[in-house]
Motif scaffolding. Sequence first.
Motif, PDB file in Angstrom:
ATOM      1  N   LEU A  64       4.052 -35.262  48.843  1.00  0.00           N
ATOM      2  CA  LEU A  64       3.741 -36.006  47.500  1.00  0.00           C
ATOM      3  C   LEU A  64       4.763 -36.920  47.264  1.00  0.00           C
ATOM      4  O   LEU A  64       5.931 -36.805  47.463  1.00  0.00           O
ATOM      5  CB  LEU A  64       3.627 -34.861  46.518  1.00  0.00           C
ATOM      6  CG  LEU A  64       2.716 -33.654  46.539  1.00  0.00           C
ATOM      7  CD1 LEU A  64       2.868 -32.492  45.640  1.00  0.00           C
ATOM      8  CD2 LEU A  64       1.232 -34.295  46.563  1.00  0.00           C
ATOM      9  N   VAL A  65       4.255 -38.065  46.271  1.00  0.00           N
ATOM     10  CA  VAL A  65       5.123 -38.932  45.900  1.00  0.00           C
ATOM     11  C   VAL A  65       5.436 -38.500  44.599  1.00  0.00           C
ATOM     12  O   VAL A  65       4.761 -38.561  43.633  1.00  0.00           O
ATOM     13  CB  VAL A  65       4.738 -40.475  46.124  1.00  0.00           C
ATOM     14  CG1 VAL A  65       5.922 -41.227  45.569  1.00  0.00           C
ATOM     15  CG2 VAL A  65       4.290 -40.701  47.450  1.00  0.00           C
ATOM     16  N   LEU A  66       6.954 -38.405  44.312  1.00  0.00           N
ATOM     17  CA  LEU A  66       7.325 -37.864  42.773  1.00  0.00           C
ATOM     18  C   LEU A  66       8.093 -38.928  42.117  1.00  0.00           C
ATOM     19  O   LEU A  66       9.294 -39.152  42.686  1.00  0.00           O
ATOM     20  CB  LEU A  66       7.961 -36.573  42.880  1.00  0.00           C
ATOM     21  CG  LEU A  66       7.311 -35.555  43.699  1.00  0.00           C
ATOM     22  CD1 LEU A  66       8.202 -34.053  44.088  1.00  0.00           C
ATOM     23  CD2 LEU A  66       6.078 -35.086  43.122  1.00  0.00           C
ATOM     24  N   GLY A  67       7.646 -39.312  41.012  1.00  0.00           N
ATOM     25  CA  GLY A  67       8.148 -40.370  40.225  1.00  0.00           C
ATOM     26  C   GLY A  67       8.925 -39.401  39.194  1.00  0.00           C
ATOM     27  O   GLY A  67       8.530 -38.575  38.697  1.00  0.00           O
ATOM     28  N   TYR A  68      10.183 -40.125  38.950  1.00  0.00           N
ATOM     29  CA  TYR A  68      11.087 -39.664  38.076  1.00  0.00           C
ATOM     30  C   TYR A  68      11.859 -40.584  36.963  1.00  0.00           C
ATOM     31  O   TYR A  68      12.457 -40.083  35.841  1.00  0.00           O
ATOM     32  CB  TYR A  68      12.081 -38.662  38.586  1.00  0.00           C
ATOM     33  CG  TYR A  68      12.915 -39.343  39.532  1.00  0.00           C
ATOM     34  CD1 TYR A  68      14.198 -40.176  39.058  1.00  0.00           C
ATOM     35  CD2 TYR A  68      12.663 -39.159  40.846  1.00  0.00           C
ATOM     36  CE1 TYR A  68      14.890 -40.644  40.015  1.00  0.00           C
ATOM     37  CE2 TYR A  68      13.567 -39.798  41.945  1.00  0.00           C
ATOM     38  CZ  TYR A  68      14.561 -40.427  41.263  1.00  0.00           C
ATOM     39  OH  TYR A  68      15.375 -41.158  42.269  1.00  0.00           O
ATOM     40  N   ALA A  69      11.265 -41.819  37.001  1.00  0.00           N
ATOM     41  CA  ALA A  69      11.931 -42.637  36.294  1.00  0.00           C
ATOM     42  C   ALA A  69      11.323 -42.620  34.726  1.00  0.00           C
ATOM     43  O   ALA A  69      10.232 -42.567  34.560  1.00  0.00           O
ATOM     44  CB  ALA A  69      11.703 -44.198  36.705  1.00  0.00           C
ATOM     45  N   GLY A  70      12.482 -42.835  33.835  1.00  0.00           N
ATOM     46  CA  GLY A  70      11.885 -42.796  32.542  1.00  0.00           C
ATOM     47  C   GLY A  70      11.328 -41.397  32.145  1.00  0.00           C
ATOM     48  O   GLY A  70      10.597 -41.182  30.860  1.00  0.00           O
ATOM     49  N   VAL A  71      11.826 -40.230  32.470  1.00  0.00           N
ATOM     50  CA  VAL A  71      11.255 -39.165  32.355  1.00  0.00           C
ATOM     51  C   VAL A  71      12.448 -38.226  31.953  1.00  0.00           C
ATOM     52  O   VAL A  71      13.301 -37.955  32.927  1.00  0.00           O
ATOM     53  CB  VAL A  71      10.348 -38.310  33.467  1.00  0.00           C
ATOM     54  CG1 VAL A  71       9.887 -37.094  32.996  1.00  0.00           C
ATOM     55  CG2 VAL A  71       9.124 -39.314  33.858  1.00  0.00           C
ATOM     56  N   ASP A  72      12.625 -37.646  30.753  1.00  0.00           N
ATOM     57  CA  ASP A  72      13.854 -36.693  30.414  1.00  0.00           C
ATOM     58  C   ASP A  72      13.704 -35.351  31.142  1.00  0.00           C
ATOM     59  O   ASP A  72      12.630 -35.107  31.722  1.00  0.00           O
ATOM     60  CB  ASP A  72      13.900 -36.569  29.115  1.00  0.00           C
ATOM     61  CG  ASP A  72      12.669 -36.166  28.382  1.00  0.00           C
ATOM     62  OD1 ASP A  72      11.867 -35.202  28.876  1.00  0.00           O
ATOM     63  OD2 ASP A  72      12.732 -36.154  26.976  1.00  0.00           O
ATOM     64  N   GLU A  73      14.669 -34.619  31.159  1.00  0.00           N
ATOM     65  CA  GLU A  73      14.773 -33.228  31.856  1.00  0.00           C
ATOM     66  C   GLU A  73      13.564 -32.307  31.451  1.00  0.00           C
ATOM     67  O   GLU A  73      13.172 -31.586  32.291  1.00  0.00           O
ATOM     68  CB  GLU A  73      16.102 -32.695  31.412  1.00  0.00           C
ATOM     69  CG  GLU A  73      16.284 -31.474  32.182  1.00  0.00           C
ATOM     70  CD  GLU A  73      17.672 -30.901  32.099  1.00  0.00           C
ATOM     71  OE1 GLU A  73      18.057 -29.841  32.390  1.00  0.00           O
ATOM     72  OE2 GLU A  73      18.596 -31.564  31.706  1.00  0.00           O
ATOM     73  N   THR A  74      13.401 -32.357  30.140  1.00  0.00           N
ATOM     74  CA  THR A  74      12.268 -31.606  29.444  1.00  0.00           C
ATOM     75  C   THR A  74      10.838 -32.143  30.100  1.00  0.00           C
ATOM     76  O   THR A  74      10.076 -31.171  30.584  1.00  0.00           O
ATOM     77  CB  THR A  74      12.188 -31.726  28.038  1.00  0.00           C
ATOM     78  OG1 THR A  74      13.575 -31.269  27.452  1.00  0.00           O
ATOM     79  CG2 THR A  74      11.106 -30.787  27.349  1.00  0.00           C
ATOM     80  N   GLY A  75      10.514 -33.168  30.233  1.00  0.00           N
ATOM     81  CA  GLY A  75       9.491 -33.708  30.885  1.00  0.00           C
ATOM     82  C   GLY A  75       9.532 -33.473  32.276  1.00  0.00           C
ATOM     83  O   GLY A  75       8.133 -32.986  32.805  1.00  0.00           O
ATOM     84  N   ILE A  76      10.483 -33.394  33.048  1.00  0.00           N
ATOM     85  CA  ILE A  76      10.617 -33.304  34.500  1.00  0.00           C
ATOM     86  C   ILE A  76      10.319 -31.519  34.750  1.00  0.00           C
ATOM     87  O   ILE A  76       9.437 -31.276  35.659  1.00  0.00           O
ATOM     88  CB  ILE A  76      11.836 -33.490  35.163  1.00  0.00           C
ATOM     89  CG1 ILE A  76      12.012 -35.107  35.210  1.00  0.00           C
ATOM     90  CG2 ILE A  76      12.192 -32.991  36.559  1.00  0.00           C
ATOM     91  CD1 ILE A  76      13.301 -35.616  35.631  1.00  0.00           C
ATOM     92  N   THR A  77      10.673 -30.796  33.687  1.00  0.00           N
ATOM     93  CA  THR A  77      10.770 -29.269  34.062  1.00  0.00           C
ATOM     94  C   THR A  77       9.235 -28.749  33.668  1.00  0.00           C
ATOM     95  O   THR A  77       8.637 -28.076  34.319  1.00  0.00           O
ATOM     96  CB  THR A  77      11.513 -28.704  32.917  1.00  0.00           C
ATOM     97  OG1 THR A  77      12.978 -28.870  33.131  1.00  0.00           O
ATOM     98  CG2 THR A  77      11.375 -27.004  32.996  1.00  0.00           C
ATOM     99  N   LEU A  78       8.656 -29.515  32.961  1.00  0.00           N
ATOM    100  CA  LEU A  78       6.914 -29.362  32.436  1.00  0.00           C
ATOM    101  C   LEU A  78       6.239 -29.773  33.518  1.00  0.00           C
ATOM    102  O   LEU A  78       5.317 -29.028  34.139  1.00  0.00           O
ATOM    103  CB  LEU A  78       6.813 -30.176  30.901  1.00  0.00           C
ATOM    104  CG  LEU A  78       5.209 -29.920  30.563  1.00  0.00           C
ATOM    105  CD1 LEU A  78       4.870 -28.521  30.704  1.00  0.00           C
ATOM    106  CD2 LEU A  78       4.789 -30.745  29.429  1.00  0.00           C
ATOM    107  N   ALA A  79       6.523 -31.073  33.961  1.00  0.00           N
ATOM    108  CA  ALA A  79       5.814 -31.507  35.277  1.00  0.00           C
ATOM    109  C   ALA A  79       6.122 -30.519  36.390  1.00  0.00           C
ATOM    110  O   ALA A  79       5.242 -30.451  37.260  1.00  0.00           O
ATOM    111  CB  ALA A  79       6.285 -33.005  35.652  1.00  0.00           C
ATOM    112  N   ALA A  80       7.258 -30.154  36.595  1.00  0.00           N
ATOM    113  CA  ALA A  80       7.459 -29.219  37.610  1.00  0.00           C
ATOM    114  C   ALA A  80       6.543 -27.889  37.606  1.00  0.00           C
ATOM    115  O   ALA A  80       6.130 -27.224  38.712  1.00  0.00           O
ATOM    116  CB  ALA A  80       8.942 -28.808  38.031  1.00  0.00           C
ATOM    117  N   LYS A  81       6.674 -27.387  36.465  1.00  0.00           N
ATOM    118  CA  LYS A  81       5.937 -26.289  36.147  1.00  0.00           C
ATOM    119  C   LYS A  81       4.150 -26.383  36.610  1.00  0.00           C
ATOM    120  O   LYS A  81       3.567 -25.481  37.144  1.00  0.00           O
ATOM    121  CB  LYS A  81       5.895 -25.612  35.015  1.00  0.00           C
ATOM    122  CG  LYS A  81       7.284 -25.107  34.682  1.00  0.00           C
ATOM    123  CD  LYS A  81       7.449 -24.520  32.979  1.00  0.00           C
ATOM    124  CE  LYS A  81       8.858 -23.758  32.943  1.00  0.00           C
ATOM    125  NZ  LYS A  81       9.059 -23.885  31.582  1.00  0.00           N
TER     126      LYS A  81
END
Length: 88
Positions: free
Chosen positions: A62-79
Amino acid sequence: IDALRPVAGRLTLMAADAGMHMVGRLDPAEDDRAIAEAARDLGVQAPALSTYFQGQPGASGLVLGYAGVDETGITLAAKRLIEAIETA
């Protein structure tokens, strides 16, 4: 990323020194397109790595983008990504 630890045996994050994306490699037996679709259904954009190959795919992931995403958003997306991997 600690939030993805529950799927560490199925998704291996490739180190990235710089950039806006990283690759999560999946076991070749995993259907990255099905996982990407399940993730999309959960609101997470994680394109299948196999779609970037011309001809026969050379890898599953999977190609995982993380630019412009805060830590809370990354944690939610990871779940949500974990859910997609477990249900696809």
